[in-house]
Design a protein around this motif. Structure first.
Motif, PDB file in Angstrom:
ATOM      1  N   MET A   1      65.703  52.074  52.335  1.00 52.12           N
ATOM      2  CA  MET A   1      66.808  51.350  53.245  1.00 52.12           C
ATOM      3  C   MET A   1      68.016  51.237  52.533  1.00 52.12           C
ATOM      4  SD  MET A   1      65.293  51.105  56.162  1.00 52.12           S
ATOM      5  CE  MET A   1      66.450  50.018  56.661  1.00 52.12           C
ATOM      6  N   GLU A   2      68.200  51.187  50.954  1.00 50.76           N
ATOM      7  CA  GLU A   2      69.313  51.010  50.247  1.00 50.76           C
ATOM      8  C   GLU A   2      69.169  51.655  48.864  1.00 50.76           C
ATOM      9  OE1 GLU A   2      67.718  46.729  48.641  1.00 50.76           O
ATOM     10  OE2 GLU A   2      69.384  46.757  50.262  1.00 50.76           O
ATOM     11  N   THR A   3      70.235  51.801  48.107  1.00 46.00           N
ATOM     12  CA  THR A   3      70.425  52.090  46.838  1.00 46.00           C
ATOM     13  C   THR A   3      70.839  50.938  45.956  1.00 46.00           C
ATOM     14  OG1 THR A   3      71.037  54.265  47.603  1.00 46.00           O
ATOM     15  CG2 THR A   3      71.590  53.850  45.083  1.00 46.00           C
ATOM     16  N   THR A   4      70.008  50.767  44.884  1.00 44.69           N
ATOM     17  CA  THR A   4      70.427  49.671  44.039  1.00 44.69           C
ATOM     18  C   THR A   4      70.964  50.260  42.828  1.00 44.69           C
ATOM     19  OG1 THR A   4      68.732  48.451  44.874  1.00 44.69           O
ATOM     20  CG2 THR A   4      69.405  47.636  42.583  1.00 44.69           C
ATOM     21  N   MET A   5      71.941  49.644  42.070  1.00 47.39           N
ATOM     22  CA  MET A   5      72.505  50.151  40.962  1.00 47.39           C
ATOM     23  C   MET A   5      72.771  48.710  39.948  1.00 47.39           C
ATOM     24  SD  MET A   5      75.779  52.227  42.290  1.00 47.39           S
ATOM     25  CE  MET A   5      76.467  50.831  43.172  1.00 47.39           C
ATOM     26  N   ARG A   6      72.676  48.972  38.501  1.00 45.36           N
ATOM     27  CA  ARG A   6      73.062  47.979  37.574  1.00 45.36           C
ATOM     28  C   ARG A   6      74.139  48.421  36.701  1.00 45.36           C
ATOM     29  NH1 ARG A   6      68.014  48.114  34.531  1.00 45.36           N
ATOM     30  NH2 ARG A   6      69.018  49.618  33.308  1.00 45.36           N
ATOM     31  N   GLY A   7      74.994  47.435  36.678  1.00 47.66           N
ATOM     32  CA  GLY A   7      76.200  47.476  35.886  1.00 47.66           C
ATOM     33  C   GLY A   7      77.241  46.361  35.941  1.00 47.66           C
ATOM     34  N   GLU A   8      78.530  46.669  35.543  1.00 45.32           N
ATOM     35  CA  GLU A   8      79.431  45.729  35.712  1.00 45.32           C
ATOM     36  C   GLU A   8      79.963  45.593  37.002  1.00 45.32           C
ATOM     37  OE1 GLU A   8      83.149  45.934  36.089  1.00 45.32           O
ATOM     38  OE2 GLU A   8      83.071  43.538  35.808  1.00 45.32           O
ATOM     39  N   LEU A   9      80.085  44.511  37.717  1.00 45.98           N
ATOM     40  CA  LEU A   9      80.423  44.248  39.152  1.00 45.98           C
ATOM     41  C   LEU A   9      81.673  45.151  39.703  1.00 45.98           C
ATOM     42  CD1 LEU A   9      79.842  43.112  41.739  1.00 45.98           C
ATOM     43  CD2 LEU A   9      81.140  40.980  41.404  1.00 45.98           C
ATOM     44  N   ASN A  10      82.709  45.048  38.994  1.00 47.33           N
ATOM     45  CA  ASN A  10      84.044  45.877  39.583  1.00 47.33           C
ATOM     46  C   ASN A  10      83.615  47.359  39.410  1.00 47.33           C
ATOM     47  OD1 ASN A  10      85.499  43.490  40.044  1.00 47.33           O
ATOM     48  ND2 ASN A  10      86.380  43.362  37.861  1.00 47.33           N
ATOM     49  N   ASP A  11      83.013  47.719  38.402  1.00 50.73           N
ATOM     50  CA  ASP A  11      82.508  49.211  38.364  1.00 50.73           C
ATOM     51  C   ASP A  11      81.584  49.266  39.686  1.00 50.73           C
ATOM     52  OD1 ASP A  11      84.031  49.354  36.046  1.00 50.73           O
ATOM     53  OD2 ASP A  11      82.281  49.199  34.765  1.00 50.73           O
ATOM     54  N   LEU A  12      80.489  48.767  39.743  1.00 43.81           N
ATOM     55  CA  LEU A  12      79.800  49.138  40.980  1.00 43.81           C
ATOM     56  C   LEU A  12      80.219  48.937  42.393  1.00 43.81           C
ATOM     57  CD1 LEU A  12      76.618  46.890  39.898  1.00 43.81           C
ATOM     58  CD2 LEU A  12      76.856  49.213  39.374  1.00 43.81           C
ATOM     59  N   LEU A  13      81.270  47.996  42.642  1.00 42.51           N
ATOM     60  CA  LEU A  13      82.054  48.005  43.652  1.00 42.51           C
ATOM     61  C   LEU A  13      82.959  49.060  43.941  1.00 42.51           C
ATOM     62  CD1 LEU A  13      82.958  44.153  43.818  1.00 42.51           C
ATOM     63  CD2 LEU A  13      81.579  45.305  45.410  1.00 42.51           C
ATOM     64  N   GLU A  14      83.313  49.705  42.890  1.00 41.05           N
ATOM     65  CA  GLU A  14      84.046  50.829  42.993  1.00 41.05           C
ATOM     66  C   GLU A  14      83.382  52.184  43.435  1.00 41.05           C
ATOM     67  OE1 GLU A  14      87.422  53.316  43.255  1.00 41.05           O
ATOM     68  OE2 GLU A  14      87.520  51.272  42.855  1.00 41.05           O
ATOM     69  N   ILE A  15      82.085  52.274  43.213  1.00 38.32           N
ATOM     70  CA  ILE A  15      81.139  53.116  43.238  1.00 38.32           C
ATOM     71  C   ILE A  15      80.839  53.067  44.680  1.00 38.32           C
ATOM     72  CG2 ILE A  15      78.932  54.048  42.873  1.00 38.32           C
ATOM     73  CD1 ILE A  15      79.034  53.067  39.952  1.00 38.32           C
ATOM     74  N   VAL A  16      80.846  51.709  45.295  1.00 39.92           N
ATOM     75  CA  VAL A  16      80.376  51.695  46.619  1.00 39.92           C
ATOM     76  C   VAL A  16      81.642  52.090  47.482  1.00 39.92           C
ATOM     77  CG1 VAL A  16      79.980  49.950  48.470  1.00 39.92           C
ATOM     78  CG2 VAL A  16      78.797  49.705  46.396  1.00 39.92           C
ATOM     79  N   LYS A  17      82.840  51.808  47.092  1.00 40.39           N
ATOM     80  CA  LYS A  17      83.867  52.354  47.869  1.00 40.39           C
ATOM     81  C   LYS A  17      84.138  53.901  47.886  1.00 40.39           C
ATOM     82  CE  LYS A  17      87.521  50.108  45.925  1.00 40.39           C
ATOM     83  NZ  LYS A  17      88.464  49.278  45.320  1.00 40.39           N
ATOM     84  N   GLN A  18      83.671  54.391  46.476  1.00 43.08           N
ATOM     85  CA  GLN A  18      83.796  55.943  46.575  1.00 43.08           C
ATOM     86  C   GLN A  18      82.633  56.604  47.631  1.00 43.08           C
ATOM     87  OE1 GLN A  18      83.486  57.003  42.601  1.00 43.08           O
ATOM     88  NE2 GLN A  18      85.271  55.902  41.877  1.00 43.08           N
ATOM     89  N   ALA A  19      81.466  55.963  47.275  1.00 47.41           N
ATOM     90  CA  ALA A  19      80.400  56.477  48.429  1.00 47.41           C
ATOM     91  C   ALA A  19      80.669  56.239  49.838  1.00 47.41           C
ATOM     92  CB  ALA A  19      79.122  55.460  48.089  1.00 47.41           C
ATOM     93  N   GLN A  20      81.399  55.175  50.298  1.00 46.84           N
ATOM     94  CA  GLN A  20      81.870  55.091  51.799  1.00 46.84           C
ATOM     95  C   GLN A  20      82.740  56.197  52.071  1.00 46.84           C
ATOM     96  OE1 GLN A  20      82.759  51.054  52.924  1.00 46.84           O
ATOM     97  NE2 GLN A  20      83.888  51.654  54.607  1.00 46.84           N
ATOM     98  N   GLN A  21      83.559  56.335  51.385  1.00 46.28           N
ATOM     99  CA  GLN A  21      84.788  57.452  51.189  1.00 46.28           C
ATOM    100  C   GLN A  21      84.047  58.797  51.454  1.00 46.28           C
ATOM    101  OE1 GLN A  21      88.114  56.838  51.927  1.00 46.28           O
ATOM    102  NE2 GLN A  21      87.940  59.173  52.716  1.00 46.28           N
ATOM    103  N   ALA A  22      83.099  59.011  50.729  1.00 44.14           N
ATOM    104  CA  ALA A  22      82.412  60.276  50.756  1.00 44.14           C
ATOM    105  C   ALA A  22      81.669  60.575  52.152  1.00 44.14           C
ATOM    106  CB  ALA A  22      81.293  60.277  49.608  1.00 44.14           C
ATOM    107  N   CYS A  23      81.171  59.693  52.862  1.00 45.84           N
ATOM    108  CA  CYS A  23      80.677  59.303  54.261  1.00 45.84           C
ATOM    109  C   CYS A  23      81.720  60.031  54.959  1.00 45.84           C
ATOM    110  CB  CYS A  23      80.093  58.365  54.355  1.00 45.84           C
ATOM    111  SG  CYS A  23      78.609  57.829  53.536  1.00 45.84           S
ATOM    112  N   LEU A  24      82.919  59.273  54.805  1.00 48.86           N
ATOM    113  CA  LEU A  24      84.040  59.733  56.019  1.00 48.86           C
ATOM    114  C   LEU A  24      84.613  60.982  55.300  1.00 48.86           C
ATOM    115  CD1 LEU A  24      86.019  56.306  55.439  1.00 48.86           C
ATOM    116  CD2 LEU A  24      84.826  57.090  57.240  1.00 48.86           C
ATOM    117  N   ASP A  25      84.579  61.557  54.477  1.00 47.03           N
ATOM    118  CA  ASP A  25      84.988  62.954  53.869  1.00 47.03           C
ATOM    119  C   ASP A  25      84.206  63.966  54.274  1.00 47.03           C
ATOM    120  OD1 ASP A  25      87.127  61.681  52.668  1.00 47.03           O
ATOM    121  OD2 ASP A  25      86.234  61.988  50.551  1.00 47.03           O
TER     122      ASP A  25
END
Length: 113
Positions: free
Chosen positions: A49-73
């Motif tokens: 139901m979800e993907t979990t990551m561990r790291g620095e918050l700003n980096d993780l949020l950037e990954i989420v933004k890129q993942a969302q953009q990949a869906c749109l792309d």
């Protein structure tokens, strides 16, 4: 020590993308979001139901933004993204909500990059 002075030691971020496509398969679009996580070089776990990551918050949020953009792309006409964030401090080792409890080398939950 006041809470604002404590340094976070671990941040976990779990997210779910729910793409809507006009043609094709939603799961193929979700796979593109997972590809972004795999390429991000952070520890992660893909669940049903979800993907979990561990790291620095700003980096993780950037990954989420890129993942969302990949869906749109890859054909999504809209994407709903749900995010959960869990941050621990050095004082959290004796609390109930720590991820390392119950984790052994045989059932490690993350793919370490």
């Amino acid at each position: 020590m006041p809470q604002s002075d404590q340094k976070a030691t671990e941040t976990y971020l779990a997210f779910q993308v729910i793409p809507r496509v006009r043609h094709g398969n939603n799961f193929e679009v979700v796979d593109r979001a997972i590809d972004v996580v795999k390429a991000a070089n952070v520890p992660f776990q893909v669940g049903a139901m979800e993907t979990t990551m561990r790291g620095e918050l700003n980096d993780l949020l950037e990954i989420v933004k890129q993942a969302q953009q990949a869906c749109l792309d890859h054909g999504a006409v809209e994407v709903i993204t749900n995010i959960k964030i869990h941050t621990t401090t050095p004082d959290a080792s004796d609390t109930f909500c720590t991820y390392h409890r119950g984790v052994t080398p045989g059932n490690s939950m993350f793919v370490d990059r």
